[in-house]
Enzyme design. Structure first.
Site, PDB file in Angstrom:
ATOM      1  N   LYS A   1       8.760  38.066   5.813  1.00  0.00           N
ATOM      2  CA  LYS A   1       9.354  36.750   5.577  1.00  0.00           C
ATOM      3  C   LYS A   1       9.130  35.855   6.786  1.00  0.00           C
ATOM      4  CE  LYS A   1      13.755  34.673   4.069  1.00  0.00           C
ATOM      5  NZ  LYS A   1      15.165  34.948   3.694  1.00  0.00           N
TER       6      LYS A   1
ATOM      7  N   SER B   1      16.886  33.089  -0.517  1.00  0.00           N
ATOM      8  CA  SER B   1      15.820  32.371   0.176  1.00  0.00           C
ATOM      9  C   SER B   1      14.538  33.188   0.326  1.00  0.00           C
ATOM     10  CB  SER B   1      16.318  31.961   1.568  1.00  0.00           C
ATOM     11  OG  SER B   1      16.625  33.116   2.359  1.00  0.00           O
TER      12      SER B   1
ATOM     13  N   SER C   1      20.306  36.682  -0.318  1.00  0.00           N
ATOM     14  CA  SER C   1      18.928  36.180  -0.303  1.00  0.00           C
ATOM     15  C   SER C   1      17.849  37.237  -0.408  1.00  0.00           C
ATOM     16  CB  SER C   1      18.691  35.340   0.960  1.00  0.00           C
ATOM     17  OG  SER C   1      19.398  34.127   0.869  1.00  0.00           O
TER      18      SER C   1
END
Length: 446
Positions: free
Chosen positions: A49, A124, A148
């Site tokens: 990420k 996210s 998330s």
């Protein structure tokens, strides 16, 4: 795409060939996920990420304000992966500074769900989940502040796991809300999740919140035949859509058939979870993002004076980040700190106590991950509606507990439905064992 367990048996040449396939797959993909395929070393490729530091990579947290920033060091999870023979391979799109539930707020644009190009992948960590579900990545790391990892995994039909707070080092993770953030794996199945969790979990003296409790390997001790007492929260499910309620009821019956004991409990209304979370999270976000002023951190936009430089620089934040920073500054301001922030911290303790009370009678808790399946891109116009999509996940972060999301069914339009198992603090073995059992009985297929 081969699984992580299968990749462990591959030679260097086979893994190198796989990396080429991943790059080509990303180029040809219609997911529209921003994936920058920089490679760091030999080994099994793991997608990272865009808020986890990888030395010499551009790490931007999906934000314009960090364009041009090159990470000067590796996050502890990155060092752990490299030491165990994994390769850091590609960075995934995300909501800006992890603030969002749809991956629509990224500087790089919207990420699409592989189950429907008109659907969001969640957030996210939407880029990580979409890449794994779409066959671009074997496995990925995400971060979970209020769901998330678990929510995008649920929307995309893959497995997402949030460790106990303090079990995985946060050193090198761009901070959103420091008392809530945790790094965790997004994978194709439960076994892969256990493998990746074992690789990243560790005590870290560089992280003051890191736990030094003994660590035992999960994967080699996985046991899907264990029988658990599993609590279901009756007053939570009424707020979910009909398809989620139906999948929940069917899953409960499958767990009973598999020999697990189901007990029924109630918890505080989710509206208190949402209010508490967004007071605590935005307060910490406002504090953490104060450093992005163009002087200490952030891409500086010069003005006529220092104040204008601050304004110009921070204007690079997207609307959702600005919204949360403003809310955080409000709840921390004079006259409102005690009315909001201190009260939220008291409710946070009540939430933790509620979980502990249930765990006196149960080993695990079964819960929805989100009240609906993945919504359509652009359909969530009201920020409050987006915040409500986290209603089932945020309490786990407030209490610091481990949880794992896995797909159990699809709705009438073929969109994945995920449920989560929540466990006691530092009892990751039970949530993995329970998830392996659940994975077997639901037999989910893509």
């Amino acid at each position: 795409m081969i699984t992580l367990k299968e990749a462990l048996t591959k030679s260097k040449e086979e893994l190198d060939s796989l990396k080429v396939e991943m790059i080509e797959g990303a180029k040809e993909s219609s997911l529209n996920a921003y994936i920058d395929f920089a490679s760091s070393g030999d080994g099994i490729p793991i997608l990272i990420k865009d808020n986890i530091q990888v030395k010499d990579w551009s790490i931007t947290s999906g934000s314009e304000i960090l364009q041009g920033y090159i990470a000067p060091y590796n996050a502890t999870v990155v060092e752990n992966l490299k030491s165990k023979g994994f390769s850091l391979f590609g960075r995934a799109n995300m909501d800006e500074f992890a603030m969002g539930s749809t991956t629509e707020s990224s500087f790089y644009g919207v990420t699409k769900n592989p189950y429907g190009e008109d659907r969001v992948p969640g957030g996210s960590s939407g880029g990580s989940a979409a890449a794994v579900a779409g066959g671009i990545a074997i496995a990925a790391l995400g971060s979970d502040t209020g769901g998330s990892i678990r929510q995008p995994a649920s929307y995309c039909g893959c497995v997402g796991m949030k460790p106990t707070y303090g079990r995985v080092s946060r050193f090198g993770l761009a901070s959103y809300a420091s008392s809530l953030d945790q790094i965790g794996p997004i994978t194709q199945n439960v076994e892969d999740s256990a493998i990746l969790y074992d690789a990243i979990a560790s005590y870290d003296e560089k992280d003051s919140t890191s736990s030094d409790l003994p660590l035992k390997p999960i994967f080699e001790n996985l046991n899907g035949d264990r029988k658990f007492t599993i609590a279901v929260i009756d007053n939570y499910i009424s707020e979910a859509s009909e398809s989620i309620q139906d999948a929940y009821a069917k899953t409960i019956e499958l767990l009973k058939e598999a020999g697990h004991t189901i007990i029924h409990k109630n918890m505080t209304n989710t509206k208190y979870d949402i209010s508490t979370y967004y007071i605590v999270a935005t307060a910490e976000a406002a504090t953490n993002l104060a450093r992005y002023d163009g002087i200490r951190y952030g891409n500086r936009i010069e003005g006529k004076n220092l104040e204008e430089t601050f304004r110009n620089t921070r204007a690079q934040f997207g609307d959702e980040v600005k919204r949360r920073v403003m809310l955080g500054n409000f709840v921390l301001s004079a006259g409102y700190y005690e009315a909001y922030y201190l009260k939220a911290q008291k409710v946070r303790h009540l939430i933790r106590d509620e979980f502990n009370k249930i765990f006196e009678d149960a080993d695990l808790i079964l819960s929805p991950v989100a009240p609906t399946v993945a919504p359509k891109i652009g359909s969530t116009h009201d920020p409050l509606e987006m915040y409500k999509s986290d209603m089932y996940t945020i309490a786990i972060n407030l209490a610091g507990l481990p949880a794992i999301s896995l797909p159990v069914a699809k709705d009438s339009e073929g969109m994945p439905i995920g449920l989560q198992l929540i466990g006691k603090a530092f009892d990751e073995q039970s949530i993995f064992d329970g998830a392996l059992s659940l994975e077997k009985v639901v037999n989910y297929t893509k």
